[in-house]
Design a protein around this motif. Structure first.
Motif, PDB file in Angstrom:
ATOM      1  N   PRO A  32       0.836  -1.211   0.000  1.00  0.00           N
ATOM      2  CA  PRO A  32       0.000   0.000   0.000  1.00  0.00           C
ATOM      3  C   PRO A  32       0.864   1.252   0.000  1.00  0.00           C
ATOM      4  O   PRO A  32       1.915   1.299   0.654  1.00  0.00           O
ATOM      5  N   MET A  33       0.419   2.280  -0.709  1.00  0.00           N
ATOM      6  CA  MET A  33       1.148   3.540  -0.732  1.00  0.00           C
ATOM      7  C   MET A  33       0.910   4.388   0.522  1.00  0.00           C
ATOM      8  O   MET A  33       1.837   5.043   1.004  1.00  0.00           O
ATOM      9  N   PRO A  34      -0.296   4.413   1.104  1.00  0.00           N
ATOM     10  CA  PRO A  34      -0.509   5.263   2.287  1.00  0.00           C
ATOM     11  C   PRO A  34       0.382   4.843   3.454  1.00  0.00           C
ATOM     12  O   PRO A  34       0.689   3.669   3.630  1.00  0.00           O
ATOM     13  N   SER A  35       0.791   5.805   4.251  1.00  0.00           N
ATOM     14  CA  SER A  35       1.515   5.498   5.475  1.00  0.00           C
ATOM     15  C   SER A  35       0.549   4.872   6.485  1.00  0.00           C
ATOM     16  O   SER A  35      -0.674   4.872   6.296  1.00  0.00           O
ATOM     17  N   ARG A  36       1.092   4.349   7.554  1.00  0.00           N
ATOM     18  CA  ARG A  36       0.244   3.733   8.579  1.00  0.00           C
ATOM     19  C   ARG A  36      -0.766   4.743   9.117  1.00  0.00           C
ATOM     20  O   ARG A  36      -1.955   4.424   9.270  1.00  0.00           O
ATOM     21  N   ALA A 127       4.101  22.870 -21.061  1.00  0.00           N
ATOM     22  CA  ALA A 127       4.463  23.338 -19.721  1.00  0.00           C
ATOM     23  C   ALA A 127       3.584  22.648 -18.694  1.00  0.00           C
ATOM     24  O   ALA A 127       2.537  22.096 -19.017  1.00  0.00           O
ATOM     25  N   GLY A 128       4.031  22.689 -17.440  1.00  0.00           N
ATOM     26  CA  GLY A 128       3.242  22.005 -16.424  1.00  0.00           C
ATOM     27  C   GLY A 128       3.761  22.186 -15.018  1.00  0.00           C
ATOM     28  O   GLY A 128       3.904  23.299 -14.542  1.00  0.00           O
ATOM     29  N   ASN A 129       4.069  21.081 -14.346  1.00  0.00           N
ATOM     30  CA  ASN A 129       4.387  20.948 -12.930  1.00  0.00           C
ATOM     31  C   ASN A 129       3.102  20.708 -12.131  1.00  0.00           C
ATOM     32  O   ASN A 129       1.994  20.957 -12.605  1.00  0.00           O
ATOM     33  N   PHE A 130       3.280  20.221 -10.908  1.00  0.00           N
ATOM     34  CA  PHE A 130       2.141  19.998 -10.015  1.00  0.00           C
ATOM     35  C   PHE A 130       2.665  19.998  -8.589  1.00  0.00           C
ATOM     36  O   PHE A 130       3.413  19.103  -8.203  1.00  0.00           O
ATOM     37  N   TYR A 131       2.285  21.015  -7.812  1.00  0.00           N
ATOM     38  CA  TYR A 131       2.849  21.188  -6.474  1.00  0.00           C
ATOM     39  C   TYR A 131       2.102  20.446  -5.354  1.00  0.00           C
ATOM     40  O   TYR A 131       2.742  19.947  -4.439  1.00  0.00           O
ATOM     41  N   PRO A 132       0.770  20.399  -5.353  1.00  0.00           N
ATOM     42  CA  PRO A 132       0.074  19.945  -4.137  1.00  0.00           C
ATOM     43  C   PRO A 132       0.009  18.441  -3.912  1.00  0.00           C
ATOM     44  O   PRO A 132      -1.027  17.909  -3.517  1.00  0.00           O
ATOM     45  N   PHE A 133       1.101  17.733  -4.182  1.00  0.00           N
ATOM     46  CA  PHE A 133       1.187  16.353  -3.731  1.00  0.00           C
ATOM     47  C   PHE A 133       1.420  16.344  -2.223  1.00  0.00           C
ATOM     48  O   PHE A 133       1.885  17.328  -1.645  1.00  0.00           O
ATOM     49  N   LYS A 134       1.123  15.223  -1.579  1.00  0.00           N
ATOM     50  CA  LYS A 134       1.381  15.140  -0.146  1.00  0.00           C
ATOM     51  C   LYS A 134       2.887  15.175   0.104  1.00  0.00           C
ATOM     52  O   LYS A 134       3.693  14.804  -0.771  1.00  0.00           O
ATOM     53  N   PRO A 135       3.323  15.602   1.307  1.00  0.00           N
ATOM     54  CA  PRO A 135       4.752  15.788   1.580  1.00  0.00           C
ATOM     55  C   PRO A 135       5.595  14.535   1.354  1.00  0.00           C
ATOM     56  O   PRO A 135       6.760  14.640   0.964  1.00  0.00           O
ATOM     57  N   GLN A 136       5.029  13.353   1.574  1.00  0.00           N
ATOM     58  CA  GLN A 136       5.808  12.130   1.400  1.00  0.00           C
ATOM     59  C   GLN A 136       6.283  11.951  -0.036  1.00  0.00           C
ATOM     60  O   GLN A 136       7.293  11.306  -0.298  1.00  0.00           O
ATOM     61  N   LEU A 137       5.530  12.484  -0.987  1.00  0.00           N
ATOM     62  CA  LEU A 137       5.878  12.328  -2.395  1.00  0.00           C
ATOM     63  C   LEU A 137       6.721  13.487  -2.916  1.00  0.00           C
ATOM     64  O   LEU A 137       7.504  13.330  -3.836  1.00  0.00           O
ATOM     65  N   GLY A 138       6.544  14.664  -2.323  1.00  0.00           N
ATOM     66  CA  GLY A 138       7.238  15.840  -2.829  1.00  0.00           C
ATOM     67  C   GLY A 138       6.536  16.390  -4.056  1.00  0.00           C
ATOM     68  O   GLY A 138       5.771  15.700  -4.717  1.00  0.00           O
ATOM     69  N   ARG A 139       6.775  17.645  -4.340  1.00  0.00           N
ATOM     70  CA  ARG A 139       6.073  18.252  -5.468  1.00  0.00           C
ATOM     71  C   ARG A 139       6.810  18.003  -6.780  1.00  0.00           C
ATOM     72  O   ARG A 139       8.024  17.789  -6.807  1.00  0.00           O
ATOM     73  N   SER A 140       6.069  18.054  -7.853  1.00  0.00           N
ATOM     74  CA  SER A 140       6.613  17.862  -9.195  1.00  0.00           C
ATOM     75  C   SER A 140       6.897  19.249  -9.777  1.00  0.00           C
ATOM     76  O   SER A 140       5.986  19.953 -10.195  1.00  0.00           O
ATOM     77  N   ASP A 141       8.175  19.655  -9.784  1.00  0.00           N
ATOM     78  CA  ASP A 141       8.495  21.048 -10.115  1.00  0.00           C
ATOM     79  C   ASP A 141       9.724  21.215 -11.005  1.00  0.00           C
ATOM     80  O   ASP A 141      10.328  22.278 -11.046  1.00  0.00           O
ATOM     81  N   ALA A 142      10.101  20.156 -11.724  1.00  0.00           N
ATOM     82  CA  ALA A 142      11.370  20.194 -12.465  1.00  0.00           C
ATOM     83  C   ALA A 142      11.270  20.825 -13.850  1.00  0.00           C
ATOM     84  O   ALA A 142      12.272  20.992 -14.523  1.00  0.00           O
TER      85      ALA A 142
END
Length: 213
Positions: A32-36, A127-142
């Motif tokens: 599972p991807m979610p944390s405990r 163009a794109g990027n996506f910032y509001p991922f949860k902190p465990q994944l980090g944002r997509s900003d490259a």
């Protein structure tokens, strides 16, 4: 193909609400991807099963749900996560093809297609990027935007270094035409003001777009 990213959705704690759980494979096992904490907040009935974090650390999907529950759950598979395009082959079929590697650095959310260099051939600005991922994944900003060219069924990236500076959490871009013949590119960002860019004069190689405001 045998180990896609999966989403299971079923009523795990019998409260009448579907519980979606994303999972992925590591060496043939589905985890599972979610944390405990995330999963137990969603499904409180699992607190007795995973009392300690170490109990959950190696838990697979089969440890979370019974085979019957997994069989009855809604299941969705994601086999390709790369940004891609569809080629219309002689009007008879479509082929899914991946965009160049330089276009895979981050999410792509918008495209515009026009002659931006003044050479008579059209280019694609993505163009794109996506910032509001949860902190465990980090944002997509490259990504700072990329120029793509199409020729005889092949899409290529225009050089190693981007000639754009389209930073931020971009959600869409549009090409705006004015009656005077001037073109501008409108860029919208999540939780931020939009910006307008003019197209640089032909022959200017340092930057393809100039930010107006």
């Amino acid at each position: 193909a045998d180990e896609p990213v999966q989403l299971f959705a079923w009523d795990l704690n019998s409260d009448g609400v579907l519980d979606p759980v994303i999972n992925y494979f590591i060496q043939g096992k589905s985890y599972p991807m979610p944390s405990r904490d995330e999963l137990l907040d969603q499904v409180s009935t699992l607190k007795k099963k995973f009392i300690k974090y170490e109990d959950y650390a190696a838990a697979t999907m089969e440890d979370i749900a019974t085979p019957e529950q997994l069989h009855q759950a809604y299941k969705f598979n994601a086999y390709r996560l790369e940004s891609s395009w569809l080629e219309n082959v002689e009007g008879k079929q479509f082929k899914l093809r991946a965009l160049p590697e330089l276009a895979q650095l981050s999410a792509i959310n918008g495209f515009v297609y026009d002659d931006f260099t003044g050479d008579g051939a059209k280019e694609i600005i993505a163009a794109g990027n996506f910032y509001p991922f949860k902190p465990q994944l980090g944002r997509s900003d490259a990504s700072y935007g990329i120029v793509l060219t199409y020729d005889k069924g092949i899409i290529s990236a225009d050089g190693v270094h981007s000639r754009l500076w389209l930073e931020g959490d971009i959600r869409d871009i549009k090409l705006v035409h004015f009656n005077s013949g001037i073109k501008r590119i409108l860029v919208s960002r999540n939780n931020d003001r939009a910006s307008v860019y003019s197209i640089a004069q032909p022959g200017v190689r340092e930057s393809l777009l100039v930010r107006n405001r």
